[in-house]
Design a protein around this motif. Structure first.
Motif: not given
Lengths: 321, 321
Positions: A273-279, A281-286, A297-303
């Protein structure tokens, strides 16, 4: 979805001269794959997928991916099979990019997989692991436990823009995973990205598994953890234990899990979950300008991570112990 | 390129029950068309294009577009042909959008059309105009002379952000066109968007003309002016009179231009250049979030306009008088 590179009719005709596929009959850029440019290519001999590999894929890994597909297809797995050039190679160059042609697989992905679909997925994943067991190629997981802090560091100061407290959550989770990551689990080739959009169904059967461009050697049970997160949560965010049980049960009927693997699933799922949340998140900013990509949306994986942090025992996820 | 709307496997299966096409075998969202969501749809009976009409297309015009395609196909033109539902209708609803299935046309568009390609295009355009001559449907050109000032007004204050002096250039050109626009030219159904990416070639022959969603009733010679701008300039921006002569010559061999039409070409071409410059400028300032669209550079068409402003005589564009 992605078409990063345009292919001219003249360049395509020249490229096809390296193959025994006859002349082009149609070419349509498709909204599939996030890392590469993909086209449905129709020629006098049939229908294929043409992929142009963009910068995010390490060119050195392409022979690994293509020979893995060859290996799996030879063992009867329904995966794209690289088409050989006249020179016998599978990797050419088109529009300045490494490029390959693979067979086209019929089928449509499931937007809302059922419990039975999760069982089919579990069986397909076990078949993939077993078929790859004697594959000689090797590739490290570039997105493993050691990589996550490096992914996080450059965006740590911006994480709270997406949700208050996110940076602290990630830092704490990274510490937990470093301290608790399971060691010495059975390893092998994993798909590492077997989301529902990479599994094709015809009627009620799986007709194909696609997009092997994250495949690598890692813990086999980590692949199950990735699938658990991708297949066994409902659209609203709730975990469905029946889907987990169906997936683990069908997998284990072909490749039984060791006690250590079964016990490790909750921690592996937190890592996945953290791995997909992180990538994400990186894509979100880039988001690269002109990339024609909708970042997920990175928040799906943080949930999902938050839910998994409450799990004390693998049985709560449907693992049969 | 565009896929604005996702189609679920369940919704698609339900939609296909209205047709005699058998079950779905594959569905791929494609990077084609700017206004709608398009998919290559493969079923048990063949390959088709599935289009979901998005908000920018007026729903009231869809029966006009679909019956025009029926009419042209019945006259032997290679254009997409709407597939009939069991109810005999051609327009259904899918994922909350109006939707239609049309036949799939083979062929690949030319990125760099040759002089001979421009001749083929001219002949194909004449065939289209002649085949549509007895079509009963009618639709006003929503992007005609009267519409241009209304397109420009809301973005006038921002035009100079793209290039200094652009707002003044557009205002002056609008005045010129209002004063000099030709009247009483032969009218009929025009394609109105026959760019190279809407013309498919197989080998050296045109195998299909697609994307009729700007078709309307207007001056037939205005369609030629649009094609002149889209086909007869080199990538670097230079006008190629040989391409113009090839296009006009092939067109006139099937449908001779009247003296008034020939004389009007330079003004019509200025209007056509301004029309695409303006809509691109509007799109430039209004990329909808998540649209997965790369807006086209409006300056390409302002450069063409600038060149056309220097033309005193239609013969300088290749028109045979």
């Amino acid at each position: 979805m992605a078409v990063y590179t345009e292919v001219s009719d003249a360049d395509l005709a020249a490229f096809l001269e390296h193959y025994n596929l006859g002349r082009v009959r149609a070419l349509k850029g498709i909204a599939e794959g996030v890392e590469n440019s993909n086209f449905v290519l129709s020629t006098e001999t049939g229908v294929y997928i043409l992929t142009l590999y963009e910068k995010r894929v390490e060119e050195g890994s392409l022979p690994f991916f293509l020979s893995l597909l060859d290996h799996l297809a030879a063992r009867g797995l329904n995966c794209p099979q690289p088409v050989r050039m006249r020179s016998d190679g599978a990797l050419g160059r088109l529009a300045g990019r490494p490029a390959a042609i693979v067979t086209f697989l019929e089928g449509v992905c499931r937007n809302r997989p059922s419990i039975a679909d999760c069982a089919r997925l579990g069986a397909a994943l076990a078949q993939l692991h077993l078929a790859a067991a004697d594959f000689k190629g090797s590739r490290a997981n570039a997105l493993n436990l050691e990589a996550w802090p490096k992914l996080f560091a450059p965006i740590a100061f911006r994480a709270d823009e997406v949700k208050a407290g996110l940076a602290a959550t990630i830092s704490a989770e990274l510490k937990f995973l470093q301290a608790n990551w399971p060691r010495d689990l059975p390893r092998g080739i994993i798909h590492a990205d077997l989301f529902p959009d990479n599994v094709l169904f015809l009627g009620d059967e799986i007709s194909g598994v696609i997009d092997f461009y994250f495949a690598c050697v890692d813990d086999l049970s980590y692949d199950l953890a990735i699938c658990l997160n991708a297949w066994c949560f409902e659209p609203g965010g709730a975990f469905n234990i029946d889907k987990g049980a169906a997936m683990f049960g069908a997998y284990a009927s072909l490749r039984p899990l060791s006690a250590a693997e079964a016990k490790a699933i909750p921690t592996l799922a937190r890592g996945a979950a953290l791995r997909f949340a992180l990538t994400r998140l990186v894509d979100w900013f880039n988001v690269p300008p002109g990339a024609l990509v909708n970042p997920k949306n990175p928040l799906e994986y943080f949930a999902k991570l938050q839910m998994l942090q409450t799990i004390g025992d693998a049985r709560e996820l449907g693992v049969l112990i």
